[in-house]
Motif scaffolding. Sequence first.
Motif, mmCIF file in Angstrom:
data_model
loop_
_atom_site.group_PDB
_atom_site.id
_atom_site.type_symbol
_atom_site.label_atom_id
_atom_site.label_comp_id
_atom_site.label_asym_id
_atom_site.label_seq_id
_atom_site.Cartn_x
_atom_site.Cartn_y
_atom_site.Cartn_z
ATOM 1 N N VAL A 35 -13.431 -8.448 -9.383
ATOM 2 C CA VAL A 35 -12.173 -8.699 -9.567
ATOM 3 C C VAL A 35 -11.094 -8.392 -7.814
ATOM 4 C CG1 VAL A 35 -11.059 -9.223 -11.348
ATOM 5 C CG2 VAL A 35 -13.516 -9.094 -11.841
ATOM 6 N N LEU A 36 -11.201 -6.794 -8.494
ATOM 7 C CA LEU A 36 -10.250 -6.486 -6.925
ATOM 8 C C LEU A 36 -10.184 -7.049 -5.280
ATOM 9 C CD1 LEU A 36 -10.775 -2.706 -7.940
ATOM 10 C CD2 LEU A 36 -8.786 -4.784 -8.764
ATOM 11 N N GLU A 37 -11.662 -7.646 -5.344
ATOM 12 C CA GLU A 37 -10.983 -8.122 -3.879
ATOM 13 C C GLU A 37 -11.464 -9.772 -4.018
ATOM 14 O OE1 GLU A 37 -14.596 -9.277 -0.852
ATOM 15 O OE2 GLU A 37 -15.687 -9.171 -2.891
ATOM 16 N N ALA A 38 -11.347 -10.207 -4.887
ATOM 17 C CA ALA A 38 -10.089 -11.302 -5.428
ATOM 18 C C ALA A 38 -9.002 -11.467 -5.157
ATOM 19 C CB ALA A 38 -10.786 -12.151 -6.580
ATOM 20 N N ALA A 39 -8.072 -9.788 -6.344
ATOM 21 C CA ALA A 39 -7.479 -9.658 -6.006
ATOM 22 C C ALA A 39 -6.594 -9.009 -4.714
ATOM 23 C CB ALA A 39 -7.021 -9.045 -7.086
ATOM 24 N N ALA A 40 -7.410 -9.246 -4.051
ATOM 25 C CA ALA A 40 -7.261 -8.741 -2.492
ATOM 26 C C ALA A 40 -5.481 -6.792 -2.996
ATOM 27 C CB ALA A 40 -6.424 -9.161 -1.557
ATOM 28 N N THR A 41 -6.463 -6.114 -3.839
ATOM 29 C CA THR A 41 -5.689 -5.128 -4.112
ATOM 30 C C THR A 41 -6.304 -3.941 -4.043
ATOM 31 O OG1 THR A 41 -6.606 -5.255 -6.495
ATOM 32 C CG2 THR A 41 -4.627 -5.959 -6.397
ATOM 33 N N TRP A 42 -6.641 -3.817 -2.247
ATOM 34 C CA TRP A 42 -7.139 -3.138 -1.786
ATOM 35 C C TRP A 42 -7.361 -2.019 -1.904
ATOM 36 C CZ3 TRP A 42 -10.815 -6.305 -0.200
ATOM 37 C CH2 TRP A 42 -10.187 -7.051 0.004
ATOM 38 N N ASN A 43 -5.911 -0.348 -1.865
ATOM 39 C CA ASN A 43 -5.874 0.364 -2.782
ATOM 40 C C ASN A 43 -6.242 0.755 -3.779
ATOM 41 O OD1 ASN A 43 -3.836 0.930 -0.829
ATOM 42 N ND2 ASN A 43 -1.892 0.509 -1.921
ATOM 43 N N SER A 44 -7.055 -0.053 -5.077
ATOM 44 C CA SER A 44 -6.578 0.265 -6.076
ATOM 45 C C SER A 44 -8.547 -0.012 -5.492
ATOM 46 C CB SER A 44 -6.931 -1.144 -6.779
ATOM 47 O OG SER A 44 -5.250 -1.103 -7.760
ATOM 48 N N TYR A 45 -9.146 -1.565 -4.576
ATOM 49 C CA TYR A 45 -10.878 -2.220 -4.389
ATOM 50 C C TYR A 45 -11.106 -0.435 -3.572
ATOM 51 C CZ TYR A 45 -14.424 -3.990 -2.401
ATOM 52 O OH TYR A 45 -15.587 -4.853 -1.983
ATOM 53 N N ARG A 46 -10.039 1.045 -2.722
ATOM 54 C CA ARG A 46 -10.765 1.771 -2.511
ATOM 55 C C ARG A 46 -10.779 3.010 -3.378
ATOM 56 N NH1 ARG A 46 -7.212 -0.492 1.991
ATOM 57 N NH2 ARG A 46 -5.536 1.269 0.711
ATOM 58 N N ALA A 47 -10.035 3.090 -3.815
ATOM 59 C CA ALA A 47 -10.220 4.246 -5.272
ATOM 60 C C ALA A 47 -11.493 3.985 -6.294
ATOM 61 C CB ALA A 47 -8.581 3.460 -6.001
ATOM 62 N N LEU A 48 -11.288 2.396 -6.375
ATOM 63 C CA LEU A 48 -13.360 1.843 -6.987
ATOM 64 C C LEU A 48 -14.161 2.358 -6.154
ATOM 65 C CD1 LEU A 48 -14.610 0.745 -9.521
ATOM 66 C CD2 LEU A 48 -14.289 -0.963 -7.873
ATOM 67 N N ILE A 49 -14.230 2.686 -4.645
ATOM 68 C CA ILE A 49 -14.830 2.723 -3.911
ATOM 69 C C ILE A 49 -15.332 4.703 -3.511
ATOM 70 C CG2 ILE A 49 -15.633 3.262 -1.681
ATOM 71 C CD1 ILE A 49 -14.662 0.639 -1.702
ATOM 72 N N ASN A 50 -14.194 5.409 -3.648
ATOM 73 C CA ASN A 50 -14.153 6.330 -3.878
ATOM 74 C C ASN A 50 -14.390 7.091 -5.084
ATOM 75 O OD1 ASN A 50 -13.431 6.876 -1.668
ATOM 76 N ND2 ASN A 50 -11.159 6.538 -1.565
#
Length: 173
Positions: free
Chosen positions: A92-107
């Motif tokens: 969902v975050l990738e589809a939204a291209a909300t990269w800060n949140s996506y990186r936070a999820l990875i971290n």
Amino acid sequence: TMSVVGDFTPRMAVAMTGHSEAGSIIERLHRARYFIERREDRAGWYRYHPLFKDFLQRRAHETVKASTLRQLREAAASFLIEARLEEEAADVLEAAATWNSYRALINQYGPILLQQGRVHTLEAWIRRLPEHERAVDPWMDFWLAECRVVLMPKEATALYESAFNRFRERGEQ
């Protein structure tokens, strides 16, 4: 609104739509067989019939502002993370291209995924980042090095060095 996620709960529907009756509407639509299926493997979860979901997504892209869709996806991802459905949240975050949140999820999930032996999942998440977004955070190189250290030690060493140098440039220890 709910078409931004694959699966949803009545509580998610209420929070994301702002309509207090959204949960009961979903149940009524399900009982009437109106394109909403109850998940057999997840109690309390629903999903749209795939064809109906595709229609709703196309309609949303035509009628809803991109910024609003991004906000809805971020809200949905929060619910998915809370439900321990981090892989769906990543999608969902990738589809939204909300990269800060996506990186936070990875971290947040990097150490957990490594501990669980889900190295391929972590690596896939990192590789789905656009290169310029991956370069923003030295942790991405660190986590990627952790994924590659056993199979590709030379590549991992270069990634560790990159992460180390970028952390130093930022004044982080």
